[in-house]
Design an enzyme around this catalytic site. Sequence first.
Site, PDB file in Angstrom:
ATOM      1  N   ILE A  27       0.867  -0.758  -0.405  1.00 27.70           N
ATOM      2  CA  ILE A  27       0.103   0.145  -0.174  1.00 27.70           C
ATOM      3  C   ILE A  27       0.784   1.316  -0.301  1.00 27.70           C
ATOM      4  O   ILE A  27       0.565   2.223  -0.291  1.00 27.70           O
ATOM      5  CB  ILE A  27      -0.830  -0.240   1.083  1.00 27.70           C
ATOM      6  N   GLY A  30       8.667   4.031   0.394  1.00 25.09           N
ATOM      7  CA  GLY A  30       8.703   5.307   0.136  1.00 25.09           C
ATOM      8  C   GLY A  30      10.123   5.281   1.211  1.00 25.09           C
ATOM      9  O   GLY A  30      10.904   4.342   0.915  1.00 25.09           O
ATOM     10  N   MET A  32      11.330   4.908   4.227  1.00 28.41           N
ATOM     11  CA  MET A  32      11.450   4.697   4.668  1.00 28.41           C
ATOM     12  C   MET A  32      11.502   2.927   4.408  1.00 28.41           C
ATOM     13  O   MET A  32      12.196   1.893   5.264  1.00 28.41           O
ATOM     14  CB  MET A  32      10.815   4.346   5.889  1.00 28.41           C
ATOM     15  N   VAL A  35       5.564  -0.077   3.001  1.00 27.38           N
ATOM     16  CA  VAL A  35       4.163  -0.960   3.501  1.00 27.38           C
ATOM     17  C   VAL A  35       3.050  -1.321   3.211  1.00 27.38           C
ATOM     18  O   VAL A  35       3.146  -1.368   2.214  1.00 27.38           O
ATOM     19  CB  VAL A  35       3.756   0.700   4.130  1.00 27.38           C
ATOM     20  N   ASP A 144       8.897  15.599  10.291  1.00 26.07           N
ATOM     21  CA  ASP A 144       8.520  14.930   8.903  1.00 26.07           C
ATOM     22  C   ASP A 144       7.007  15.410   8.329  1.00 26.07           C
ATOM     23  O   ASP A 144       6.728  14.399   7.556  1.00 26.07           O
ATOM     24  CB  ASP A 144       9.586  13.754   8.319  1.00 26.07           C
TER      25      ASP A 144
END
Length: 289
Positions: A27, A30, A32, A35, A144
């Site tokens: 979904i 990014g 990081m 997800v 952020d």
Amino acid sequence: MNVGGPSESRPLEKGLFAERYALRRVIGRGGMGTVYQAWDELCGQSVALKVLEATGPLSPVAQERFRREAKLARRICHLNVARVFELGSHEGRSFLTMEFVEGEDLRTLLAREGVLSPVRAARLAVEVCSGLGAAHQASVAHRDLKPANVLVERGGRVVLTDFGIARALEDSNEEGLTRIHGVVGTPQYMAPEQLTEGKVDARTDLYAVGLLLFEMLVGQPAFAQATSLKAAFERLSAPPPDPRNHHRDVPPELARVVRQCLSVSPSGRPSDAREVARALETWLTGGSA
């Protein structure tokens, strides 16, 4: 994140992730990591499972920072903040599970709809401030805040995600995230003190609130060209942008709130997120912000 129930799709891989989660679909991706929507076999519910990834192996310091920041996020209990459930490691990769929000992020919403009505923008911003207020009371700054980290549930609820966790990738070189003075952020949405000093507190998040409100009212980022550090630094000597210079239908009271949040000096901004929320609520009820 517009997805159906867990019975409507097959798992992405055989077996369970961390002996507990059936991965249903990606979904989001990014800086990081990735997800997933996952089904928690133990609790019998859908969760958002974020797997921390980088271009190379994360250092022990970065791994520990990820765990520390996620533990801080767990301290926040509020309707407008995505709850963090579990921290763990699976096959050498750190992960966390969070509340699954069925809806879309603000970045996607703005890309589809463009300019939002002043009333709708103010209402969304009030909920953003409510979530931030709870976080700041728990001594957690977001650091952020940007449209991609603001989720809008199908029923209209606003949910903030990724509190403080971007810092976990300080030792990596992820696209879209930049490290300055030990602070990780997205140049287009970084406050002046992040750029010049690396200093972050609650007022840094209020600067981001001003950027979000500007973008909802105008239909474009306040600093559309600030995708590089050079462009981001250039705005430090400029006065706060006025959304009415771009869209004359923006109410003066909301434009004033935006300019106050976008003060170059943190001391020129509102004292806290609750003050911003009160100003917006006053305007929504027919008063003066």
